[in-house]
Design an enzyme around this catalytic site. Sequence first.
Site, PDB file in Angstrom:
ATOM      1  N   PRO A 158     -45.217   5.184  33.076  1.00  0.00           N
ATOM      2  CA  PRO A 158     -46.119   4.726  32.015  1.00  0.00           C
ATOM      3  C   PRO A 158     -46.023   3.219  31.807  1.00  0.00           C
ATOM      4  O   PRO A 158     -44.943   2.638  31.878  1.00  0.00           O
ATOM      5  CB  PRO A 158     -45.615   5.484  30.780  1.00  0.00           C
ATOM      6  CG  PRO A 158     -44.957   6.695  31.331  1.00  0.00           C
ATOM      7  CD  PRO A 158     -44.336   6.266  32.627  1.00  0.00           C
ATOM      8  N   GLU A 159     -47.162   2.603  31.581  1.00  0.00           N
ATOM      9  CA  GLU A 159     -47.202   1.173  31.297  1.00  0.00           C
ATOM     10  C   GLU A 159     -47.059   0.942  29.794  1.00  0.00           C
ATOM     11  O   GLU A 159     -47.173   1.871  28.988  1.00  0.00           O
ATOM     12  CB  GLU A 159     -48.538   0.599  31.785  1.00  0.00           C
ATOM     13  CG  GLU A 159     -48.738   0.691  33.296  1.00  0.00           C
ATOM     14  CD  GLU A 159     -48.310  -0.567  34.017  1.00  0.00           C
ATOM     15  OE1 GLU A 159     -47.544  -1.358  33.448  1.00  0.00           O
ATOM     16  OE2 GLU A 159     -48.743  -0.744  35.163  1.00  0.00           O
ATOM     17  N   ARG A 172     -39.609  15.649  35.834  1.00  0.00           N
ATOM     18  CA  ARG A 172     -38.744  14.979  36.810  1.00  0.00           C
ATOM     19  C   ARG A 172     -37.423  14.503  36.194  1.00  0.00           C
ATOM     20  O   ARG A 172     -36.521  14.084  36.900  1.00  0.00           O
ATOM     21  CB  ARG A 172     -39.493  13.793  37.438  1.00  0.00           C
ATOM     22  CG  ARG A 172     -40.768  14.236  38.162  1.00  0.00           C
ATOM     23  CD  ARG A 172     -41.498  13.077  38.800  1.00  0.00           C
ATOM     24  NE  ARG A 172     -40.761  12.522  39.924  1.00  0.00           N
ATOM     25  CZ  ARG A 172     -41.187  11.497  40.653  1.00  0.00           C
ATOM     26  NH1 ARG A 172     -42.339  10.902  40.373  1.00  0.00           N
ATOM     27  NH2 ARG A 172     -40.472  11.057  41.665  1.00  0.00           N
ATOM     28  N   HIS A 199     -40.426  22.720  31.025  1.00  0.00           N
ATOM     29  CA  HIS A 199     -39.870  21.362  31.084  1.00  0.00           C
ATOM     30  C   HIS A 199     -39.677  20.757  29.689  1.00  0.00           C
ATOM     31  O   HIS A 199     -39.478  19.550  29.562  1.00  0.00           O
ATOM     32  CB  HIS A 199     -40.767  20.464  31.925  1.00  0.00           C
ATOM     33  CG  HIS A 199     -40.953  20.940  33.336  1.00  0.00           C
ATOM     34  ND1 HIS A 199     -39.910  21.149  34.205  1.00  0.00           N
ATOM     35  CD2 HIS A 199     -42.091  21.269  34.015  1.00  0.00           C
ATOM     36  CE1 HIS A 199     -40.375  21.569  35.370  1.00  0.00           C
ATOM     37  NE2 HIS A 199     -41.693  21.657  35.281  1.00  0.00           N
ATOM     38  N   LYS A 210     -39.105 -21.243  40.035  1.00  0.00           N
ATOM     39  CA  LYS A 210     -39.149 -19.941  40.701  1.00  0.00           C
ATOM     40  C   LYS A 210     -39.953 -20.042  42.003  1.00  0.00           C
ATOM     41  O   LYS A 210     -41.097 -20.480  42.004  1.00  0.00           O
ATOM     42  CB  LYS A 210     -39.806 -18.892  39.798  1.00  0.00           C
ATOM     43  CG  LYS A 210     -39.099 -18.640  38.476  1.00  0.00           C
ATOM     44  CD  LYS A 210     -37.846 -17.826  38.668  1.00  0.00           C
ATOM     45  CE  LYS A 210     -37.232 -17.460  37.317  1.00  0.00           C
ATOM     46  NZ  LYS A 210     -35.948 -16.753  37.471  1.00  0.00           N
TER      47      LYS A 210
END
Length: 298
Positions: free
Chosen positions: A2-3, A127, A105, A170
Amino acid sequence: MPELPEVETVRRGLAPVMEGGSIVRVEQRRGDLRFAFPPDFAARLAGRQIISLGRRAKYLVADLDDGMVLVSHLGMSGSFRIEADEGGSLKPGVFHHARSKDDKHDHVVFHIDGPAGRARIIYNDPRRFGYMDLMARSTLAEHPWFRSLGVEPTGNSLDAHELARRLAGKTAPLKAALLDQRIIAGLGNIYVCEAMWRAGLSPVKPAGRLVTRTGRPRRELDVLTQAIRAVIEEAIAAGGSSLRDHIRTDGTLGYFQHGFSVYDREGKACPRPGCGDTVRRIVQSGRSTFHCPRCQKS
């Protein structure tokens, strides 16, 4: 995974049921998820009042009345659903990938007596890559999960000057730098791709080139910062609107898929007016990057 906008819509969906409510009891149906639960997890939560439900990066953080916080992460496949005592259920959050509905689950059940009445908040995770923990609020910032997190993409702290400070020197590709949680907390693959497209920046451009030798942000970095903030805010707003609409009508929640410009659109036309090129996919550090080579040259 999920974002951040998806996690934020989960928080918004859970908050009306949890905030101000008391945890009557907790059913802990296994000893671990990704990590083991803390000792006496269920017993320590029973009777506690939930003062507030917040978010840091992709973590949900529930402040309790004894100075502790319940921290949870959805991992790859975790989700919450709310079941009212009078029947019916809803699943807060809108995800790009569907969440499980299989009750085998269901690993943790929080029985809440809250402002909206009695309800069960059920954590489902096929999961089992998600995790939960209890820790003192006073130690949260120094906990290993939090101490290295960068600036939030939704707060006022993210601006071009702050990002310039973090990107200076960077040499890593811009895509990799933006996914570095030590630079920006909670920014994930989908919205990095979308923000770079909006800003017209190449994902392979060395990140430090967006900063002058004196450490000031170049114009492109200011555009990128605005794009990051805009795409996250729009995604949260879209998820929130969808969430509220579903709750008002029949109490169910479908899965909302944002109208992406480039993410997962390999081979399709770039939506920028006048471009005429197609979206390409490259792999960077094992992750798919979707971009338009014509629009994103700089």
